[in-house]
Write a protein that holds these residues in place. Structure first.
Motif, short mmCIF file in Angstrom:
data_model
loop_
_atom_site.label_atom_id
_atom_site.label_comp_id
_atom_site.label_asym_id
_atom_site.label_seq_id
_atom_site.Cartn_x
_atom_site.Cartn_y
_atom_site.Cartn_z
N THR A 11 0.85 -1.18 0.00
CA THR A 11 0.00 0.00 0.00
C THR A 11 0.89 1.24 0.00
OG1 THR A 11 -1.90 1.08 1.08
CG2 THR A 11 -0.26 0.05 2.53
N ILE A 12 0.28 2.40 0.08
CA ILE A 12 1.03 3.65 0.25
C ILE A 12 0.46 4.38 1.46
CG2 ILE A 12 1.82 3.91 -2.13
CD1 ILE A 12 -0.45 5.88 -2.58
N GLU A 13 1.26 5.25 2.01
CA GLU A 13 0.95 5.86 3.29
C GLU A 13 -0.36 6.65 3.32
OE1 GLU A 13 3.47 7.90 6.83
OE2 GLU A 13 3.97 8.49 4.79
N ASN A 14 -0.77 7.25 2.22
CA ASN A 14 -1.96 8.10 2.27
C ASN A 14 -3.28 7.34 2.12
OD1 ASN A 14 -1.93 7.57 -0.46
ND2 ASN A 14 -1.93 9.70 -1.11
N ARG A 15 -3.25 6.03 1.95
CA ARG A 15 -4.50 5.25 1.85
C ARG A 15 -5.12 5.09 3.22
NH1 ARG A 15 -4.77 0.12 -1.17
NH2 ARG A 15 -6.96 0.54 -0.81
N ARG A 16 -6.44 5.26 3.28
CA ARG A 16 -7.16 5.20 4.55
C ARG A 16 -8.30 4.18 4.48
NH1 ARG A 16 -3.60 7.73 6.87
NH2 ARG A 16 -3.49 9.95 7.10
N HIS A 17 -8.65 3.63 5.66
CA HIS A 17 -9.82 2.77 5.79
C HIS A 17 -10.39 3.02 7.18
CE1 HIS A 17 -12.44 -0.49 4.69
NE2 HIS A 17 -12.24 -1.04 5.88
N HIS A 18 -11.67 3.33 7.24
CA HIS A 18 -12.33 3.68 8.50
C HIS A 18 -11.58 4.81 9.22
CE1 HIS A 18 -15.35 0.63 8.21
NE2 HIS A 18 -14.47 -0.37 8.24
N GLY A 19 -11.07 5.77 8.44
CA GLY A 19 -10.39 6.92 9.01
C GLY A 19 -8.98 6.68 9.50
N LYS A 20 -8.49 5.46 9.36
CA LYS A 20 -7.12 5.12 9.80
C LYS A 20 -6.24 4.91 8.59
CE LYS A 20 -7.35 2.81 14.11
NZ LYS A 20 -7.04 1.62 14.84
N GLN A 21 -4.95 5.11 8.79
CA GLN A 21 -3.99 4.75 7.76
C GLN A 21 -4.16 3.26 7.49
OE1 GLN A 21 -0.17 6.39 8.63
NE2 GLN A 21 0.86 4.83 7.41
N LEU A 22 -4.28 2.86 6.20
CA LEU A 22 -4.58 1.47 5.84
C LEU A 22 -3.59 0.49 6.47
CD1 LEU A 22 -6.32 -0.58 4.36
CD2 LEU A 22 -4.89 -0.21 2.34
N LEU A 47 5.14 13.23 3.19
CA LEU A 47 5.39 11.80 3.40
C LEU A 47 4.22 10.93 2.93
CD1 LEU A 47 6.98 11.93 6.96
CD2 LEU A 47 8.13 11.95 4.75
N ALA A 48 3.16 11.52 2.39
CA ALA A 48 1.93 10.80 2.12
C ALA A 48 2.04 9.72 1.05
CB ALA A 48 0.83 11.78 1.72
N ASP A 49 3.03 9.77 0.19
CA ASP A 49 3.11 8.84 -0.93
C ASP A 49 4.13 7.72 -0.71
OD1 ASP A 49 2.08 8.14 -3.48
OD2 ASP A 49 3.87 8.96 -4.44
N ARG A 50 4.60 7.55 0.52
CA ARG A 50 5.61 6.53 0.79
C ARG A 50 5.04 5.13 0.61
NH1 ARG A 50 8.67 7.77 6.37
NH2 ARG A 50 6.56 7.58 7.14
N PRO A 51 5.77 4.26 -0.08
CA PRO A 51 5.35 2.86 -0.21
C PRO A 51 5.45 2.15 1.15
CG PRO A 51 7.01 3.43 -1.85
CD PRO A 51 6.97 4.55 -0.88
N GLU A 52 4.50 1.25 1.41
CA GLU A 52 4.50 0.48 2.64
C GLU A 52 4.22 -0.99 2.33
OE1 GLU A 52 2.88 3.18 6.17
OE2 GLU A 52 1.35 2.72 4.68
N GLU A 53 4.80 -1.88 3.13
CA GLU A 53 4.56 -3.31 3.02
C GLU A 53 4.26 -3.86 4.40
OE1 GLU A 53 7.88 -5.48 1.53
OE2 GLU A 53 8.02 -4.31 -0.31
#
Length: 113
Positions: free
Chosen positions: A10-21, A60-66
């Motif tokens: 995912t990437i840092e700016n994705r959200r689900h239920h108001g939380k960072q995914l 920092l919103a577009d950082r890749p995350e695993e």
């Protein structure tokens, strides 16, 4: 034991239920009593859309995350069922693995899958 290495991307700016995914996913993994997970934040990456994702000092919103998980087939299925129920779209890689502990003193108490 036999199971899978499951990596969720995912990437840092994705959200689900108001939380960072990524944080929401870790919460769900804990809720489902999945053995463990590692959250990794990358400096750069290329997404499935061929777009370059990177972080900048001020943004920092577009950082890749695993999130990487080692789990049994049943644990992975419980997670996939929950993600389907929540209608979460996330890219993943799933690879068969053998896993376990070495050494008597380093092994935590064994739990049934």
């Amino acid at each position: 034991m036999q199971g899978f290495q499951l990596t969720l991307f995912t990437i840092e700016n994705r959200r689900h239920h108001g939380k960072q995914l990524s944080h929401w996913l870790l919460q769900i993994l804990r809720e489902l009593q999945i053995r463990g997970a590692t959250h990794t934040v990358a400096a750069e990456g290329i997404g499935h859309d061929h777009r370059f994702h990177t972080w900048h000092f001020l943004e920092l919103a577009d950082r890749p995350e695993e999130i990487t998980v080692i789990a049994t087939e049943q644990e992975v299925q419980r997670l996939f069922d929950r993600l389907a129920q929540e209608d979460v779209q996330v890219f993943y890689a799933k690879t068969p693995v053998e896993f376990g502990f070495l050494g008597k003193s380093s092994a935590p108490e064994t739990q049934s899958p």
